[in-house]
Design a protein around this motif. Sequence first.
Motif, PDB file in Angstrom:
ATOM      1  N   ASP A 110       0.808  -1.219   0.000  1.00 26.31           N
ATOM      2  CA  ASP A 110       0.000   0.000   0.000  1.00 26.31           C
ATOM      3  C   ASP A 110       0.845   1.274   0.000  1.00 26.31           C
ATOM      4  N   GLU A 111       1.913   1.255   0.747  1.00 22.74           N
ATOM      5  CA  GLU A 111       2.740   2.455   0.897  1.00 22.74           C
ATOM      6  C   GLU A 111       4.184   2.072   0.632  1.00 22.74           C
ATOM      7  N   GLN A 112       4.818   2.725  -0.304  1.00 22.06           N
ATOM      8  CA  GLN A 112       6.177   2.354  -0.682  1.00 22.06           C
ATOM      9  C   GLN A 112       7.218   2.742   0.366  1.00 22.06           C
ATOM     10  N   ASN A 113       6.870   3.636   1.274  1.00 15.39           N
ATOM     11  CA  ASN A 113       7.867   4.037   2.259  1.00 15.39           C
ATOM     12  C   ASN A 113       7.703   3.295   3.597  1.00 15.39           C
ATOM     13  N   ILE A 114       6.998   2.171   3.587  1.00 19.22           N
ATOM     14  CA  ILE A 114       6.813   1.369   4.793  1.00 19.22           C
ATOM     15  C   ILE A 114       7.559   0.042   4.625  1.00 19.22           C
ATOM     16  N   ILE A 115       8.408  -0.265   5.588  1.00 15.56           N
ATOM     17  CA  ILE A 115       9.078  -1.566   5.634  1.00 15.56           C
ATOM     18  C   ILE A 115       8.428  -2.361   6.751  1.00 15.56           C
ATOM     19  N   ILE A 116       8.118  -3.608   6.485  1.00 11.90           N
ATOM     20  CA  ILE A 116       7.523  -4.489   7.486  1.00 11.90           C
ATOM     21  C   ILE A 116       8.592  -5.498   7.897  1.00 11.90           C
ATOM     22  N   LEU A 117       8.934  -5.476   9.179  1.00 16.27           N
ATOM     23  CA  LEU A 117       9.902  -6.413   9.739  1.00 16.27           C
ATOM     24  C   LEU A 117       9.128  -7.470  10.505  1.00 16.27           C
ATOM     25  N   THR A 118       9.352  -8.734  10.177  1.00 12.65           N
ATOM     26  CA  THR A 118       8.686  -9.829  10.883  1.00 12.65           C
ATOM     27  C   THR A 118       9.741 -10.606  11.649  1.00 12.65           C
ATOM     28  N   TYR A 119       9.513 -10.727  12.946  1.00  7.31           N
ATOM     29  CA  TYR A 119      10.364 -11.502  13.846  1.00  7.31           C
ATOM     30  C   TYR A 119       9.538 -12.693  14.305  1.00  7.31           C
ATOM     31  N   ALA A 120      10.185 -13.827  14.566  1.00  7.06           N
ATOM     32  CA  ALA A 120       9.447 -15.012  15.009  1.00  7.06           C
ATOM     33  C   ALA A 120      10.181 -15.713  16.141  1.00  7.06           C
ATOM     34  N   THR A 121       9.400 -16.470  16.905  1.00  7.52           N
ATOM     35  CA  THR A 121       9.989 -17.300  17.943  1.00  7.52           C
ATOM     36  C   THR A 121      10.781 -18.422  17.269  1.00  7.52           C
ATOM     37  N   PRO A 122      11.756 -18.995  17.966  1.00 13.56           N
ATOM     38  CA  PRO A 122      12.579 -20.047  17.348  1.00 13.56           C
ATOM     39  C   PRO A 122      11.788 -21.242  16.825  1.00 13.56           C
ATOM     40  N   ASP A 123      10.614 -21.509  17.392  1.00 14.22           N
ATOM     41  CA  ASP A 123       9.806 -22.631  16.897  1.00 14.22           C
ATOM     42  C   ASP A 123       8.907 -22.224  15.733  1.00 14.22           C
ATOM     43  N   GLY A 124       8.892 -20.919  15.390  1.00 21.01           N
ATOM     44  CA  GLY A 124       8.101 -20.435  14.264  1.00 21.01           C
ATOM     45  C   GLY A 124       6.617 -20.304  14.555  1.00 21.01           C
ATOM     46  N   GLU A 125       6.188 -20.680  15.753  1.00 23.49           N
ATOM     47  CA  GLU A 125       4.764 -20.701  16.087  1.00 23.49           C
ATOM     48  C   GLU A 125       4.158 -19.311  16.288  1.00 23.49           C
ATOM     49  N   ARG A 126       4.967 -18.353  16.760  1.00 24.02           N
ATOM     50  CA  ARG A 126       4.459 -17.012  17.024  1.00 24.02           C
ATOM     51  C   ARG A 126       5.346 -15.984  16.337  1.00 24.02           C
ATOM     52  N   TYR A 127       4.751 -14.858  15.997  1.00 26.98           N
ATOM     53  CA  TYR A 127       5.502 -13.823  15.299  1.00 26.98           C
ATOM     54  C   TYR A 127       5.196 -12.449  15.885  1.00 26.98           C
ATOM     55  N   PHE A 128       6.111 -11.519  15.606  1.00 27.50           N
ATOM     56  CA  PHE A 128       5.983 -10.124  16.022  1.00 27.50           C
ATOM     57  C   PHE A 128       6.297  -9.288  14.793  1.00 27.50           C
ATOM     58  N   ARG A 129       5.416  -8.370  14.470  1.00 27.07           N
ATOM     59  CA  ARG A 129       5.586  -7.564  13.261  1.00 27.07           C
ATOM     60  C   ARG A 129       5.772  -6.102  13.637  1.00 27.07           C
ATOM     61  N   LYS A 130       6.785  -5.483  13.025  1.00 24.81           N
ATOM     62  CA  LYS A 130       7.039  -4.051  13.217  1.00 24.81           C
ATOM     63  C   LYS A 130       6.936  -3.377  11.864  1.00 24.81           C
ATOM     64  N   GLU A 131       6.251  -2.259  11.816  1.00 26.03           N
ATOM     65  CA  GLU A 131       6.216  -1.458  10.596  1.00 26.03           C
ATOM     66  C   GLU A 131       7.070  -0.230  10.835  1.00 26.03           C
ATOM     67  N   ARG A 132       7.876   0.084   9.847  1.00 25.12           N
ATOM     68  CA  ARG A 132       8.774   1.214   9.967  1.00 25.12           C
ATOM     69  C   ARG A 132       8.599   2.104   8.744  1.00 25.12           C
ATOM     70  N   ALA A 133       8.263   3.358   8.996  1.00 29.41           N
ATOM     71  CA  ALA A 133       8.129   4.333   7.913  1.00 29.41           C
ATOM     72  C   ALA A 133       9.490   4.956   7.652  1.00 29.41           C
ATOM     73  N   LEU A 134       9.851   5.003   6.394  1.00 29.79           N
ATOM     74  CA  LEU A 134      11.083   5.676   6.003  1.00 29.79           C
ATOM     75  C   LEU A 134      10.721   7.086   5.575  1.00 29.79           C
ATOM     76  N   THR A 135      11.077   8.040   6.406  1.00 38.27           N
ATOM     77  CA  THR A 135      10.669   9.415   6.136  1.00 38.27           C
ATOM     78  C   THR A 135      11.643  10.164   5.249  1.00 38.27           C
ATOM     79  N   SER A 136      12.892   9.694   5.187  1.00 37.56           N
ATOM     80  CA  SER A 136      13.876  10.323   4.309  1.00 37.56           C
ATOM     81  C   SER A 136      15.066   9.390   4.150  1.00 37.56           C
ATOM     82  N   PHE A 137      15.950   9.733   3.221  1.00 38.79           N
ATOM     83  CA  PHE A 137      17.141   8.910   3.019  1.00 38.79           C
ATOM     84  C   PHE A 137      18.067   8.984   4.225  1.00 38.79           C
ATOM     85  N   SER A 138      17.968  10.061   4.987  1.00 44.24           N
ATOM     86  CA  SER A 138      18.822  10.196   6.165  1.00 44.24           C
ATOM     87  C   SER A 138      18.194   9.549   7.399  1.00 44.24           C
ATOM     88  N   ASP A 139      17.010   8.973   7.250  1.00 40.57           N
ATOM     89  CA  ASP A 139      16.314   8.309   8.341  1.00 40.57           C
ATOM     90  C   ASP A 139      16.908   6.916   8.511  1.00 40.57           C
TER      91      ASP A 139
END
Length: 94
Positions: A21-50
């Motif tokens: 939907d938005e080209q300046n959003i990066i979605i980082l997905t982290y997971a537990t070692p067993d892969g059963e649960r995950y944590f998602r972080k969205e990060r907006a890139l506001t500039s090249f210096s960000d």
Amino acid sequence: MSDDGDESVRVWLVERTYSDDEQNIIILTYATPDGERYFRKERALTSFSDVRDTTAAVDADPGNLGQTGDPDLVEQYAAEAQRMREAHDPDDVI
């Protein structure tokens, strides 16, 4: 790290994607070692210096973890989390 009470859960970076939907959003997905649960972080890139570091692992509140559900995705997340654990310290910048 424990999974109970107020303890945080260590999750490992398993996927980095860009939002459709938005080209300046990066979605980082982290997971537990067993892969059963995950944590998602969205990060907006506001500039090249960000510049914000992405680490190999983060400690997440258990209440912020979702259930992976899909067996193929569980397997994929578990394999990638294991690979990250073997190759990196939690604070390594990825």
